[in-house]
Design an enzyme around this catalytic site. Structure first.
Site, short mmCIF file in Angstrom:
data_model
loop_
_atom_site.label_atom_id
_atom_site.label_comp_id
_atom_site.label_asym_id
_atom_site.label_seq_id
_atom_site.Cartn_x
_atom_site.Cartn_y
_atom_site.Cartn_z
N VAL A 228 35.28 34.24 40.17
CA VAL A 228 34.97 34.55 38.78
C VAL A 228 34.80 33.23 38.04
CG1 VAL A 228 35.80 35.61 36.64
CG2 VAL A 228 36.23 36.73 38.83
N GLY A 236 39.60 41.27 33.86
CA GLY A 236 39.45 42.44 34.71
C GLY A 236 38.22 42.43 35.58
N ILE A 237 37.55 41.29 35.69
CA ILE A 237 36.29 41.23 36.43
C ILE A 237 36.53 41.38 37.93
CG2 ILE A 237 34.36 39.71 37.05
CD1 ILE A 237 34.51 38.63 34.16
N ASN A 265 48.25 31.46 47.46
CA ASN A 265 47.51 32.10 46.36
C ASN A 265 48.24 33.36 45.91
OD1 ASN A 265 45.66 33.08 44.54
ND2 ASN A 265 43.99 33.36 46.01
N TYR A 272 45.28 41.81 44.78
CA TYR A 272 44.94 42.75 45.85
C TYR A 272 45.97 43.87 45.95
CZ TYR A 272 41.55 39.19 47.15
OH TYR A 272 40.51 38.30 47.14
#
Length: 296
Positions: A228, A236-237, A265, A272
């Site tokens: 992104v 929210g992308i 990460n 996820y």
């Protein structure tokens, strides 16, 4: 008028030189663009020649043509091409807030996806000398590789979708592709290698694929290259692109969707998990990456 020297330029042959002119633009609409045109075109690439490019009141580039040393046939990229309208795209998509997630169609959309990935790859080392040159080279290579993947010419990849998040249409404003893409990811349909029960289980690479079975028993969906734009994060992308990827994967008969995430990460892992993924491997067995899976 202010003279800018472009660096977001793939390599294509042109007869006329290049110079880019622009009118004053709003700060919030120019964050990505200013960054992309930050430095002179790298010496290692063919020098640009003259070509006038203007910005209009809609903050869109009208003309942009670029040179190339590469004799191989390249698709023509026209960065004054306007973004597809919401009505022009009729396939599966996800609308949320001020954005729409969908599959990339135009070559310029594939290029912008490649550029966002180059920016993300070099984000931590943006201060280094010649970083812009390396980003441009990375984007050029990723663009070619992405087009190859999406044409089904890559190993055990059976199908590949390049997903992008674009800004929604605004009344009385027309945007170019360059100004519209804010996120990207790949969704691929793959086939297990012989003996695999999940991606990467077999360390020694084999060119033998699992035998074909009914109901796509030896196929799975896989997500990669989730990026992104820095200025558009926390809107929210990514999570909505993941939702679209899951819908597309299910629509082509897949039962499982996988993704690798690096051990350190933590925000990515939480993202996820929020989307419904669970860990398949508890240790970093794949070059510092953990494997996660979502049941479709």
């Amino acid at each position: 008028m202010e003279l800018l020297h472009g660096s977001l330029i793939p390599r294509f042959k042109i007869r006329r030189p290049i110079s880019v002119f622009c009118k004053r633009i709003k700060k919030q609409d120019s964050l990505l663009i200013v960054d992309l045109f930050r430095e002179n075109f790298p010496i290692s690439y063919t020098r640009c020649r003259t070509l006038e490019t203007h910005w209009d009141n809609t903050q869109s580039i009208r003309h942009l043509i670029v040179p190339s040393n590469d004799d191989s046939k390249q698709p023509e990229l026209i960065f004054n091409r306007l973004q597809l309208s919401d009505e022009e795209y009729t396939d599966m998509r996800c609308s949320f807030g001020r954005y729409i997630a969908r599959e990339a169609i135009l070559n310029e959309e594939y290029w912008m996806a490649a550029w966002l990935r180059a920016e993300a790859h070099w984000e931590a080392a943006a201060y280094k000398r010649h970083a812009e040159s390396f980003k441009l080279k990375y984007a050029d290579q990723e663009f070619k590789a992405l087009k190859k993947r999406c044409s089904g010419q890559d190993g055990n990849l059976l199908q590949c979708f390049c997903l992008v998040a674009v800004k929604k249409e605004v009344k009385n404003m027309k945007r170019t592709v360059l100004n519209s893409i804010v996120g990207t990811m790949d969704l691929s349909i793959r086939q297990y290698l012989q003996g695999e029960t999940y991606p990467g289980e077999i360390k020694k690479q084999s060119c033998v694929l699992a035998s074909k079975q009914p109901f796509d028993a030896h196929k799975y969906a896989y997500i990669s290259n989730v990026v992104v734009a820095k200025y558009a994060r926390r809107r929210g992308i990514a999570i909505n692109m993941l939702g679209l990827a899951a819908r597309i994967a299910a629509s082509v008969g897949m039962k499982k969707l996988y993704v690798h995430v690096t051990v350190d990460n933590k925000p990515g892992q939480e993202l996820y998990k929020k989307r419904g993924f669970e860990f398949v491997t508890s240790d970093a067995s794949s070059n510092g990456h953990l494997l996660m899976r979502m049941e479709l």
